[in-house]
Design an enzyme around this catalytic site. Structure first.
Site, mmCIF file in Angstrom:
data_model
loop_
_atom_site.group_PDB
_atom_site.id
_atom_site.type_symbol
_atom_site.label_atom_id
_atom_site.label_comp_id
_atom_site.label_asym_id
_atom_site.label_seq_id
_atom_site.Cartn_x
_atom_site.Cartn_y
_atom_site.Cartn_z
ATOM 1 N N SER A 143 0.865 -1.190 0.000
ATOM 2 C CA SER A 143 0.000 0.000 0.000
ATOM 3 C C SER A 143 0.895 1.231 0.000
ATOM 4 C CB SER A 143 -0.854 -0.017 1.274
ATOM 5 O OG SER A 143 -1.520 1.210 1.459
ATOM 6 N N TYR A 156 -1.856 -0.924 10.516
ATOM 7 C CA TYR A 156 -1.972 -1.243 9.084
ATOM 8 C C TYR A 156 -0.664 -0.913 8.368
ATOM 9 C CZ TYR A 156 -3.875 -1.116 4.300
ATOM 10 O OH TYR A 156 -4.120 -1.339 2.959
HETATM 11 N N1 LIG Z 1 -8.590 -0.366 -1.705
HETATM 12 C C1 LIG Z 1 -7.523 0.372 -1.437
HETATM 13 O O1 LIG Z 1 -7.580 1.608 -1.452
HETATM 14 C C2 LIG Z 1 -6.213 -0.294 -1.116
HETATM 15 C C3 LIG Z 1 -5.063 0.502 -1.067
HETATM 16 C C4 LIG Z 1 -3.856 -0.085 -0.749
HETATM 17 C C5 LIG Z 1 -3.787 -1.442 -0.503
HETATM 18 N N2 LIG Z 1 -4.921 -2.193 -0.549
HETATM 19 C C6 LIG Z 1 -4.806 -3.632 -0.260
HETATM 20 O O2 LIG Z 1 -5.456 -4.372 -1.264
HETATM 21 C C7 LIG Z 1 -5.780 -5.660 -0.776
HETATM 22 C C8 LIG Z 1 -7.197 -6.027 -1.197
HETATM 23 O O3 LIG Z 1 -8.110 -5.183 -0.523
HETATM 24 P P1 LIG Z 1 -9.359 -4.491 -1.246
HETATM 25 O O4 LIG Z 1 -9.085 -3.039 -1.284
HETATM 26 O O5 LIG Z 1 -9.693 -5.205 -2.491
HETATM 27 O O6 LIG Z 1 -10.480 -4.677 -0.108
HETATM 28 P P2 LIG Z 1 -11.757 -5.626 -0.032
HETATM 29 O O7 LIG Z 1 -12.706 -5.326 -1.132
HETATM 30 O O8 LIG Z 1 -12.239 -5.483 1.358
HETATM 31 O O9 LIG Z 1 -11.157 -7.070 -0.271
HETATM 32 C C9 LIG Z 1 -10.417 -7.723 0.730
HETATM 33 C C10 LIG Z 1 -10.327 -9.187 0.357
HETATM 34 O O10 LIG Z 1 -9.548 -9.845 1.361
HETATM 35 C C11 LIG Z 1 -10.238 -10.992 1.753
HETATM 36 N N3 LIG Z 1 -9.941 -11.376 3.127
HETATM 37 C C12 LIG Z 1 -10.036 -10.656 4.250
HETATM 38 N N4 LIG Z 1 -9.724 -11.406 5.323
HETATM 39 C C13 LIG Z 1 -9.407 -12.640 4.830
HETATM 40 C C14 LIG Z 1 -9.007 -13.861 5.415
HETATM 41 N N5 LIG Z 1 -8.857 -14.007 6.745
HETATM 42 N N6 LIG Z 1 -8.779 -14.913 4.607
HETATM 43 C C15 LIG Z 1 -8.937 -14.818 3.274
HETATM 44 N N7 LIG Z 1 -9.306 -13.688 2.659
HETATM 45 C C16 LIG Z 1 -9.541 -12.616 3.443
HETATM 46 C C17 LIG Z 1 -11.712 -10.680 1.574
HETATM 47 O O11 LIG Z 1 -12.420 -11.891 1.348
HETATM 48 P P3 LIG Z 1 -13.387 -12.636 2.410
HETATM 49 O O12 LIG Z 1 -13.940 -11.575 3.328
HETATM 50 O O13 LIG Z 1 -14.414 -13.275 1.537
HETATM 51 O O14 LIG Z 1 -12.499 -13.606 3.085
HETATM 52 C C18 LIG Z 1 -11.683 -9.862 0.311
HETATM 53 O O15 LIG Z 1 -11.740 -10.684 -0.817
HETATM 54 C C19 LIG Z 1 -5.557 -5.584 0.741
HETATM 55 O O16 LIG Z 1 -4.328 -6.214 1.059
HETATM 56 C C20 LIG Z 1 -5.475 -4.096 1.009
HETATM 57 O O17 LIG Z 1 -4.726 -3.803 2.160
HETATM 58 C C21 LIG Z 1 -6.123 -1.657 -0.869
#
Ligand SMILES: NC(=O)c1ccc[n+]([C@@H]2O[C@H](COP(=O)([O-])OP(=O)(O)OC[C@H]3O[C@@H](n4cnc5c(N)ncnc54)[C@H](OP(=O)(O)O)[C@@H]3O)[C@@H](O)[C@H]2O)c1
Length: 247
Positions: A143, A156
């Site tokens: 991130s 985080y």
């Molecule tokens: N969106 C942003 O602005 C942003 C920016 C920087 C980095 N990121 C990173 O991008 C990655 C994806 O996040 P996102 O933004 O796409 O958010 P999201 O829509 O909330 O997706 C998060 C994903 O992680 C899964 N997850 C959470 N806990 C889990 C567990 N214990 N086991 C397996 N899967 C799990 C969730 O699936 P289930 O709940 O179905 O398990 C979901 O598919 C993360 O690492 C986040 O830190 C996002």
């Protein structure tokens, strides 16, 4: 660009929403076989059905990344079904921001278990296969918070800094096995991530920042860029933000 994507077997954690889902859709449309891991089985089964209905190859495996045996089972299922693993995308993550003084100890622990240990279990599950194949590609999701620390985001940021460190260590160690390593550091992207913030005042602040957030396909394109390079090209780091994002 995308010629090195078709036919690859790609395992994606956190494929049930947001960045993981968008990546599965894009890579599948470019001919990759995708193996989808997340806890919400209904979501990844529906996604797999959607992708196979469109002519792709996809498999859904219910996976909690905090359980190392389940992460191994996810990768083992990919290899059992398709004979190899070309790319491991350690994407699952959560961001329950809060000030440290509110002592949300369970959130701290969960954040470390998913964002850091989950990536470690992904590496542990895929590395033996990739070493044996003398080929492979790890893509770890950090991130902007892997580079900078914000108020309310200390834990985080600590996990995302750790993912950067881990990815660099991995990069150096897997050279003999012809394995590529990429760490991607997104800025604000529209996903379900900020729904995980339970403190109302912190959530309100995050919603404001995310008014400028980019669509998840932007992230998916960076993944396709890294995978799509010729085998001898190792894209090690990508950091992107919305143009208007200050942090
Ligand atoms: N969106 C942003 O602005 C942003 C920016 C920087 C980095 N990121 C990173 O991008 C990655 C994806 O996040 P996102 O933004 O796409 O958010 P999201 O829509 O909330 O997706 C998060 C994903 O992680 C899964 N997850 C959470 N806990 C889990 C567990 N214990 N086991 C397996 N899967 C799990 C969730 O699936 P289930 O709940 O179905 O398990 C979901 O598919 C993360 O690492 C986040 O830190 C996002």
């Amino acid at each position: 660009m995308s010629s090195n994507i078709a036919g690859k077997v790609v395992v994606i954690t956190g494929a049930s929403s947001g960045l993981g889902e968008a990546t599965a859709r894009l890579l599948s449309s470019e001919g990759a076989t995708v193996v989808l891991g997340a806890r919400r089985l209904d979501r990844i089964e529906a996604l797999a059905a959607d992708l196979t209905g469109a002519g792709g190859k996809a498999l859904a495996v219910q996976t909690d990344v905090t359980d190392r045996a389940q992460v191994k089972a996810l990768v083992d299922a990919a290899v059992a079904a398709y004979g190899r693993i070309d790319v491991m995308i350690n994407n699952a993550g959560l961001m329950p921001h809060s000030p440290l003084e509110r002592l949300k100890l369970d959130d701290w622990e969960r954040t470390i278990d998913v964002n850091l240990k989950g990536v470690l279990w992904g590496i542990a599950a895929a590395l033996p296969y990739m070493r044996e194949q003398k080929a492979g590609h790890f893509i770890n999701v950090s991130s902007v918070a892997g580079h900078k620390v914000s108020v309310n985001g200390a834990v985080y940021a600590a996990t995302k800094h750790a993912v950067l460190a881990l990815s660099e260590g991995l990069r150096q160690e897997v050279k003999p096995y012809n394995i590529r390593t990429t760490v991607i550091s997104p800025g604000a992207v529209v996903t379900e991530l900020i729904d995980g913030i339970t403190e109302p005042d912190v959530a309100a602040g995050a919603r404001k920042v995310y008014e400028m957030a980019l669509p998840a396909e932007v992230f998916a394109r960076t993944v396709a860029f890294a995978i799509g390079q010729p085998d001898e090209v190792d894209i090690n780091e990508i950091l992107f933000r919305p143009t208007r994002q200050e942090f």
